[in-house]
Design an enzyme around this catalytic site. Structure first.
Site, PDB file in Angstrom:
ATOM      1  N   ARG A 252       0.844  -1.197   0.000  1.00  0.00           N
ATOM      2  CA  ARG A 252       0.000   0.000   0.000  1.00  0.00           C
ATOM      3  C   ARG A 252       0.879   1.247   0.000  1.00  0.00           C
ATOM      4  O   ARG A 252       1.897   1.293   0.689  1.00  0.00           O
ATOM      5  CB  ARG A 252      -0.915   0.030   1.228  1.00  0.00           C
ATOM      6  CG  ARG A 252      -2.154  -0.851   1.117  1.00  0.00           C
ATOM      7  CD  ARG A 252      -3.116  -0.340   0.041  1.00  0.00           C
ATOM      8  NE  ARG A 252      -4.281  -1.189  -0.120  1.00  0.00           N
ATOM      9  CZ  ARG A 252      -4.387  -2.173  -1.006  1.00  0.00           C
ATOM     10  NH1 ARG A 252      -3.377  -2.459  -1.805  1.00  0.00           N
ATOM     11  NH2 ARG A 252      -5.499  -2.860  -1.124  1.00  0.00           N
ATOM     12  N   GLU A 281      -3.588   7.341  -5.172  1.00  0.00           N
ATOM     13  CA  GLU A 281      -3.475   6.209  -6.090  1.00  0.00           C
ATOM     14  C   GLU A 281      -2.588   6.539  -7.306  1.00  0.00           C
ATOM     15  O   GLU A 281      -1.707   5.773  -7.676  1.00  0.00           O
ATOM     16  CB  GLU A 281      -4.903   5.850  -6.540  1.00  0.00           C
ATOM     17  CG  GLU A 281      -5.024   4.638  -7.399  1.00  0.00           C
ATOM     18  CD  GLU A 281      -4.803   3.343  -6.641  1.00  0.00           C
ATOM     19  OE1 GLU A 281      -4.708   3.346  -5.402  1.00  0.00           O
ATOM     20  OE2 GLU A 281      -4.701   2.318  -7.315  1.00  0.00           O
ATOM     21  N   HIS A 303      -0.124   0.375  -9.814  1.00  0.00           N
ATOM     22  CA  HIS A 303      -0.941  -0.490  -8.945  1.00  0.00           C
ATOM     23  C   HIS A 303      -1.604  -1.606  -9.753  1.00  0.00           C
ATOM     24  O   HIS A 303      -2.826  -1.624  -9.924  1.00  0.00           O
ATOM     25  CB  HIS A 303      -2.009   0.310  -8.177  1.00  0.00           C
ATOM     26  CG  HIS A 303      -2.621  -0.495  -7.057  1.00  0.00           C
ATOM     27  ND1 HIS A 303      -3.426   0.067  -6.103  1.00  0.00           N
ATOM     28  CD2 HIS A 303      -2.538  -1.821  -6.746  1.00  0.00           C
ATOM     29  CE1 HIS A 303      -3.817  -0.879  -5.247  1.00  0.00           C
ATOM     30  NE2 HIS A 303      -3.300  -2.041  -5.638  1.00  0.00           N
TER      31      HIS A 303
HETATM   32  P1  NAI Z   1      -2.195 -11.293   4.726  1.00  0.00           P
HETATM   33  O1  NAI Z   1      -3.253 -10.768   5.640  1.00  0.00           O
HETATM   34  O2  NAI Z   1      -2.225 -12.735   4.326  1.00  0.00           O
HETATM   35  O3  NAI Z   1      -0.764 -11.008   5.382  1.00  0.00           O
HETATM   36  C1  NAI Z   1      -0.391  -9.796   5.964  1.00  0.00           C
HETATM   37  C2  NAI Z   1       0.649 -10.085   7.031  1.00  0.00           C
HETATM   38  O4  NAI Z   1       1.145  -8.835   7.518  1.00  0.00           O
HETATM   39  C3  NAI Z   1       0.091 -10.859   8.234  1.00  0.00           C
HETATM   40  O5  NAI Z   1       0.849 -12.040   8.469  1.00  0.00           O
HETATM   41  C4  NAI Z   1       0.232  -9.868   9.388  1.00  0.00           C
HETATM   42  O6  NAI Z   1       0.539 -10.504  10.623  1.00  0.00           O
HETATM   43  C5  NAI Z   1       1.381  -8.994   8.917  1.00  0.00           C
HETATM   44  N1  NAI Z   1       1.460  -7.698   9.610  1.00  0.00           N
HETATM   45  C6  NAI Z   1       0.450  -6.961  10.144  1.00  0.00           C
HETATM   46  N2  NAI Z   1       0.955  -5.853  10.724  1.00  0.00           N
HETATM   47  C7  NAI Z   1       2.301  -5.888  10.532  1.00  0.00           C
HETATM   48  C8  NAI Z   1       3.370  -5.017  10.918  1.00  0.00           C
HETATM   49  N3  NAI Z   1       3.144  -3.922  11.635  1.00  0.00           N
HETATM   50  N4  NAI Z   1       4.620  -5.351  10.543  1.00  0.00           N
HETATM   51  C9  NAI Z   1       4.858  -6.495   9.841  1.00  0.00           C
HETATM   52  N5  NAI Z   1       3.892  -7.365   9.485  1.00  0.00           N
HETATM   53  C10 NAI Z   1       2.624  -7.054   9.818  1.00  0.00           C
HETATM   54  O7  NAI Z   1      -2.213 -10.350   3.458  1.00  0.00           O
HETATM   55  P2  NAI Z   1      -1.615 -10.647   2.002  1.00  0.00           P
HETATM   56  O8  NAI Z   1      -2.620 -11.357   1.187  1.00  0.00           O
HETATM   57  O9  NAI Z   1      -0.279 -11.250   2.152  1.00  0.00           O
HETATM   58  O10 NAI Z   1      -1.522  -9.159   1.419  1.00  0.00           O
HETATM   59  C11 NAI Z   1      -0.671  -8.197   2.017  1.00  0.00           C
HETATM   60  C12 NAI Z   1      -1.035  -6.820   1.499  1.00  0.00           C
HETATM   61  O11 NAI Z   1      -0.707  -6.726   0.123  1.00  0.00           O
HETATM   62  C13 NAI Z   1      -2.532  -6.481   1.544  1.00  0.00           C
HETATM   63  O12 NAI Z   1      -2.934  -5.970   2.789  1.00  0.00           O
HETATM   64  C14 NAI Z   1      -2.679  -5.462   0.451  1.00  0.00           C
HETATM   65  O13 NAI Z   1      -2.585  -4.184   1.027  1.00  0.00           O
HETATM   66  C15 NAI Z   1      -1.494  -5.703  -0.457  1.00  0.00           C
HETATM   67  N6  NAI Z   1      -1.903  -6.134  -1.795  1.00  0.00           N
HETATM   68  C16 NAI Z   1      -1.500  -5.390  -2.882  1.00  0.00           C
HETATM   69  C17 NAI Z   1      -1.848  -5.761  -4.162  1.00  0.00           C
HETATM   70  C18 NAI Z   1      -1.374  -4.991  -5.355  1.00  0.00           C
HETATM   71  O14 NAI Z   1      -1.925  -5.147  -6.448  1.00  0.00           O
HETATM   72  N7  NAI Z   1      -0.339  -4.180  -5.247  1.00  0.00           N
HETATM   73  C19 NAI Z   1      -2.714  -6.934  -4.397  1.00  0.00           C
HETATM   74  C20 NAI Z   1      -3.019  -7.692  -3.216  1.00  0.00           C
HETATM   75  C21 NAI Z   1      -2.645  -7.281  -1.961  1.00  0.00           C
END
Ligand code: NAI
Length: 345
Positions: A252, A281, A303
């Site tokens: 993000r 964005e 993005h």
């Molecule tokens: P997920 O929920 O499976 O994993 C996120 C991880 O981050 C969790 O293990 C959590 O414990 C950890 N976390 C939370 N707070 C933290 C902190 N302060 N420091 C370090 N780790 C922390 O989510 P997923 O599927 O892996 O996606 C991650 C992010 O990727 C999403 O939240 C989304 O914002 C972003 N994303 C971006 C996309 C793009 O097109 N650029 C597409 C899909 C997701």
């Protein structure tokens, strides 16, 4: 047969090569059937009017809202009215859902948490390897007429370098498996996971972000945007990175402070950065991103780390099925529930 009204506030998939057409909603019509009134947010001059009276008008009386990049606000929920049953996020990140507001109103929300893990891991790896191998300066130099193996600098052997992953969820783990195979070592920082999980992926967990920044030659962010992670990479964090290190952000935009990153690149606190996400964005809407955008050691994409034909088709079908379940009153227990009454974040 499902009946009701659903508003897709800002679906990217209705726009192709600059033209918007509701005729593209084929999957949605097929899944929802003729009893569902399908509405779309107002689209003018190449963009959705995400926070406008016309959007609120479109939301009036809807049982389900499907949001993509639209922010959930009090006004939007008020406009939908008391019949609103569910909000669905067409995507992974839930930072635009306004969790506290939805929880306070007892409106459950859903996302599609896993439809693009492969795509984001591949895109992250592409960004990281473009930095490591200096692909962009090489491409520019050669297409500009000069054949120069040293343009962009001499790379380091990645096998002697350490990969640092912040956030070890679905995407962080896929990145460890794939991108991690190029690196000699992988470090993981995720304060919400036990340290043994990382070892299952050939990585080592560290206890603090500072430790990860001090040890990693390429830092890649895969944590969600929360109050705790907003501006995670500020001037202090960027200064704490190794001088030869790279930063990759496909999570993000708000995780990175744009002014601090511009400075970090100019003053060579770090060796380069690759970004798929910005806040706002479109980074051209905020002059603070300009020094980053024009920096020779930056690699940027719009993005689209999630994007592939397969991911888009899957997310559209799964969202439409969620909407149908919500209209049928069968949505409880559906996978992908991110928050509900009193559930908070
Ligand atoms: P997920 O929920 O499976 O994993 C996120 C991880 O981050 C969790 O293990 C959590 O414990 C950890 N976390 C939370 N707070 C933290 C902190 N302060 N420091 C370090 N780790 C922390 O989510 P997923 O599927 O892996 O996606 C991650 C992010 O990727 C999403 O939240 C989304 O914002 C972003 N994303 C971006 C996309 C793009 O097109 N650029 C597409 C899909 C997701």
């Amino acid at each position: 047969m499902a009946t009701g009204r659903v508003l897709y506030t800002d679906p990217a998939w209705l726009v192709e090569e600059g033209t918007w057409s509701r005729e593209r909603a084929t999957v949605e019509r097929e899944v929802l059937g003729p009893g569902v009134e399908l509405r779309f947010g107002p689209y003018e001059n190449g963009r959705y009017l995400v926070d406008s009276p016309a959007m609120h008008q479109a939301a009036a009386g809807c049982e389900v809202l499907v949001v993509y990049r639209t922010q959930v606000t009090e006004e939007l929920l008020d406009a939908a009215g008391d019949g609103l049953r569910v909000v669905v996020r067409q995507g992974v990140g839930v930072d635009n859902l306004n969790a506290d507001l939805l929880a306070a109103r007892g409106i459950p929300a859903y996302n599609v948490p896993d439809y693009c893990v492969d795509e984001v891991a591949a895109h992250t790896s592409a960004l990281a390897l473009a930095l490591e191998r200096q692909l962009i300066p090489q491409h520019r130099t050669l297409t500009g007429g000069t054949f120069d193996i040293y343009a962009g600098g001499t790379p380091h052997r990645t096998n002697r370098r350490t990969l640092g992953i912040v956030g070890f969820g679905r995407i962080g783990r896929a990145v460890a498996r794939r991108l991690g195979s190029f690196y000699g070592e992988t470090r993981v920082y995720d304060p919400y996971l036990g340290r043994d999980l990382a070892e299952g992926y050939g990585a080592r967990a560290v206890d603090t972000l500072e430790e990860l920044l001090a040890e990693s030659d390429l830092v890649t962010l895969h944590c969600p945007l929360t109050p705790e992670t907003e501006r995670l990479m500020d001037a202090d964090a960027l200064r704490a990175m190794k001088p030869g290190a790279f930063l990759v952000n496909a999570a993000r935009g708000k995780l990175v402070d744009p002014e601090a990153l511009g400075k970090a690149l100019e003053q060579e606190w770090i060796a380069g950065a690759a970004l798929d996400v910005f806040f706002p964005e479109n980074p051209h809407h905020d002059p603070r991103w300009e020094p980053v955008l024009r920096h020779p050691r930056a690699v940027v994409t719009s993005h689209r780390a999630f994007l592939s034909e397969e991911a888009e088709a899957s997310s559209r079908r799964r969202v439409a099925e969620l909407v149908r379940a919500a209209l049928d009153g069968r949505v409880d227990g559906h996978p992908g529930r991110v928050l509900g009454q009193g559930a908070g974040r």
